[in-house]
Design a protein around this motif. Structure first.
Motif, PDB file in Angstrom:
ATOM      1  N   PHE A   1     -71.814  23.751  25.757  1.00 38.32           N
ATOM      2  CA  PHE A   1     -72.497  22.785  24.883  1.00 38.32           C
ATOM      3  C   PHE A   1     -73.983  23.106  24.837  1.00 38.32           C
ATOM      4  N   VAL A   2     -74.550  23.063  23.635  1.00 39.51           N
ATOM      5  CA  VAL A   2     -75.999  23.196  23.483  1.00 39.51           C
ATOM      6  C   VAL A   2     -76.493  21.900  22.849  1.00 39.51           C
ATOM      7  N   LYS A   3     -77.360  21.215  23.541  1.00 41.68           N
ATOM      8  CA  LYS A   3     -77.823  19.896  23.095  1.00 41.68           C
ATOM      9  C   LYS A   3     -76.644  19.030  22.622  1.00 41.68           C
ATOM     10  N   GLY A   4     -75.610  19.055  23.420  1.00 42.54           N
ATOM     11  CA  GLY A   4     -74.439  18.213  23.128  1.00 42.54           C
ATOM     12  C   GLY A   4     -73.505  18.780  22.087  1.00 42.54           C
ATOM     13  N   GLU A   5     -73.886  19.869  21.445  1.00 37.71           N
ATOM     14  CA  GLU A   5     -73.059  20.475  20.389  1.00 37.71           C
ATOM     15  C   GLU A   5     -72.103  21.488  21.012  1.00 37.71           C
ATOM     16  N   LYS A   6     -70.807  21.253  20.805  1.00 38.04           N
ATOM     17  CA  LYS A   6     -69.826  22.178  21.367  1.00 38.04           C
ATOM     18  C   LYS A   6     -69.866  23.496  20.600  1.00 38.04           C
ATOM     19  N   GLN A   7     -69.963  24.592  21.317  1.00 39.18           N
ATOM     20  CA  GLN A   7     -70.151  25.897  20.697  1.00 39.18           C
ATOM     21  C   GLN A   7     -68.822  26.608  20.442  1.00 39.18           C
ATOM     22  N   ILE A   8     -68.863  27.495  19.460  1.00 38.76           N
ATOM     23  CA  ILE A   8     -67.692  28.339  19.188  1.00 38.76           C
ATOM     24  C   ILE A   8     -67.777  29.573  20.080  1.00 38.76           C
ATOM     25  N   LEU A   9     -66.810  29.747  20.939  1.00 40.64           N
ATOM     26  CA  LEU A   9     -66.861  30.876  21.888  1.00 40.64           C
ATOM     27  C   LEU A   9     -65.989  32.043  21.391  1.00 40.64           C
TER      28      LEU A   9
ATOM     29  N   VAL B   1     -74.252  32.225  23.488  1.00 40.09           N
ATOM     30  CA  VAL B   1     -73.495  31.113  24.072  1.00 40.09           C
ATOM     31  C   VAL B   1     -72.157  31.578  24.639  1.00 40.09           C
ATOM     32  N   LYS B   2     -71.638  32.658  24.059  1.00 38.98           N
ATOM     33  CA  LYS B   2     -70.335  33.176  24.524  1.00 38.98           C
ATOM     34  C   LYS B   2     -70.406  33.745  25.942  1.00 38.98           C
ATOM     35  N   SER B   3     -71.623  34.009  26.398  1.00 39.78           N
ATOM     36  CA  SER B   3     -71.763  34.469  27.795  1.00 39.78           C
ATOM     37  C   SER B   3     -72.516  33.434  28.634  1.00 39.78           C
TER      38      SER B   3
END
Lengths: 397, 397
Positions: free
Chosen positions: B389-397, B81-83
């Motif tokens: 966001f993955v399926k609306g979930e904000k990711q930790i970058l 997700v960070k990329s």
């Protein structure tokens, strides 16, 4: 003189009417003519501008490279119209300087003495070499591949007339090329890359000095690799450069490869030629590796010795026989139509408009427009030739 | 939840408004929201659908091929997700059947246990081989290249779940391929040609049985020649087939070569992937001929021994270190933008829409539209990631 057709192809699309020709020039397309005038009626047949072959060493009963005489060039003129070519550049090969000089001197006589009754117009000359790379010599002679030289060019220009040298094929990676290309540009000589081991970077480096395009794309050049794009890569990459395809038989370049380039470059940047050599007139034994046949000179005949052991003897001057030794211009056009479903507009671009523009003659050739030369083909729906006119002169087919 | 932006990229172009997300799905884009609702404001930043990487063996702190454990795949999810990658296909290599089975079995656990808090979604698996041609094995293991076998596939499908095998890369010239490709089609598994010595004719022959495209175009395949167009020729010739480009660094495929293909295929038929392997996790000494570096496993570290004699030791699980061993998805995208001046619309097609369509998931991924998963990237003008966001979930970058 008037030619009537419902389908006269012009840069503005098809027009119906009376094509008025005076003193070898197109005057106008008229909706009607007066009652005392008569017209040759082609009705539903199509009129297009004549093919311009900028890469042709010889054809049928004459060869500029193998014979190199005035009468050989005259024979080319006479026969070329039968395959729809109304003007051409006799093309020298990579040979001894003496030999090229002789060809140019004889070619110059043919050019100076040409008139439309003799057939296709001699527009000038294309020098294929001698400034090419022996590594990609193809069927050119290795011992005569040399680096570019202004002095040698100047001598050729003196013989042929500078204004008559329209195009040169060279390898831009050779020493001195960059300066030489600039010199060509200054002298209004178009430059094509061919028989070249150049890398992509070599082309990029010389491009703006005066490179216009590529001779027989894919043949006689470094091929395409995704980490070393080479000459082919440059040809595909640079939208503004033209590519020539010689003899679209499917033998030298597969129809699918042609199709890919057609999609990339469009009809706007492709030039069709034959690169025919007049094989009946070989001056020494010559093995044609694609035809898998040895051509052996034999007085007024030529002997064909095929790899499969069969042989055939043909008179060099029997047009009906020798025309079959190589694919004609119109034969190549028919292949292109079959293989890529090209429209008449696209064919006209690749066979007439683009070559005329490429060698700087679009002011008088390459389209059916007022004030241009009346170089015309009348064709049926299957691209068979009905009639051919050179500067308004109806040709014997 | 609402995300506000003036530049939300949808299949109908950019929209301005409040992107409404409920239960991980995109609901709508609204011009305004009521006063009691709040929105995360991205204002002039751009919202695009998340990247979908359908060819990735490993990344940063995890490797599906080298480690092949559930936690390795989880680590990939977490770091991808960070990329900008919001979903992916862990991709097996050509290895022993036991090894591939183990990877699929572990991968299946990761897939079943995945939730959006863990990072990028595991969409299923891509099998790169083992049905490939050793002649074009590239970095795959020669001893495990075998002919296609339905039984072997069935066993993989039993382990991973048939519905989870989304894509297979194979060589269509291998014995039994045609039947096998039909079998893949019947089972809704997409087929890419890769690591293949196929001729153009082999591709033409199998094309309609169920070939969808080509894995890492140019690499691991017969190159283009104008009389033998090969795999590359087929990829360029057939407009309806997709081509994957892995890691557009300019190292494996020159930008000019990419540009030529981009002109031919358009953004409609190109899929960008990374083909990253998680190099920190090599299980034995591994020489990377493009990076000119030997990777040597060393407990929790990896030792890098460069051809120039220098060396470096890195912790396998130090993200900040290992992320630099390979080019990230967004790094590759930035290269593409720089090299071919691609628009956001074109980038979205190549990174999200096309891969989603290719593996049959465009009904829930690949664009910002109502009822699709809220897999979203918020980027600035220089394509730097602001939020993911993955399926609306904000990711930790």
């Amino acid at each position: 003189m008037y030619l009537y057709s419902e389908n006269i192809y012009t840069p503005n699309g098809f027009q119906k009417g009376y094509l008025k020709i005076e003193e070898g020039k197109i005057v106008d397309i008229l909706p009607s003519i007066s009652e005392e005038d008569t017209a040759i009626r082609y009705d539903d047949k199509v009129i297009i501008p004549g093919f311009i072959d900028i890469h042709i060493h010889g054809w049928a009963t004459g060869s500029f490279t193998f014979q190199g005489t005035e009468s050989a060039v005259n024979n080319m003129s006479k026969e070329l119209v039968k395959s729809g070519v109304t003007s051409f550049l006799p093309t020298s090969g990579t040979d001894s300087l003496d030999r090229i000089s002789f060809q140019l001197s004889e070619g110059k006589k043919a050019l100076d003495n040409w008139n439309p009754k003799k057939g296709a117009e001699i527009l000038g000359f294309h020098l294929e070499g001698p400034f090419i790379n022996k590594e990609y010599k193809g069927m050119q002679k290795e011992q005569y591949c040399i680096n570019p030289s202004k002095d040698i060019f100047d001598n050729f220009a003196k013989i042929a007339g500078l204004e008559n040298i329209k195009l040169i094929t060279l390898a831009p990676e050779l020493e001195g090329s960059k300066e030489f290309i600039k010199y060509m540009k200054d002298n209004n000589v178009q430059v094509s890359v061919g028989h070249s081991a150049a890398d992509f970077e070599d082309i990029s480096d010389c491009k703006d000095c005066g490179i216009g395009g590529f001779t027989h794309l894919f043949s006689g050049m470094r091929g395409f690799h995704h980490r070393r794009p080479g000459v082919v890569g440059a040809a595909l990459y640079y939208d503004d450069l033209y590519v020539e395809f010689a003899k679209q038989t499917g033998l030298t370049v597969r129809p699918e490869a042609f199709d890919i380039v057609f999609k990339l470059k469009g009809s706007e940047k492709i030039i069709l030629t034959t690169d025919c050599s007049g094989l009946a007139h070989v001056d020494q034994e010559f093995y044609h590796y694609i035809r898998q046949c040895k051509f052996i000179p034999d007085g007024d005949n030529v002997k064909l010795l095929f790899d499969d052991g069969t042989e055939e003897i043909i008179s060099k001057y029997d047009y009906e026989k020798v025309k079959n030794l190589e694919l004609s211009y119109i034969g190549s056009v028919k292949n292109v139509i079959k293989n890529i479903d090209a429209s008449i507009s696209e064919i006209v671009k690749m066979t007439s408009e683009n070559p005329a523009k490429y060698i700087g003659l679009y002011d008088r050739k390459g389209s059916i427009e007022p004030s241009k030369d009346a170089d015309l083909l009348i064709i049926d729906d299957d691209f068979n030739l009905i009639d051919v006119f050179v500067k308004g002169e109806k040709q014997i087919l």
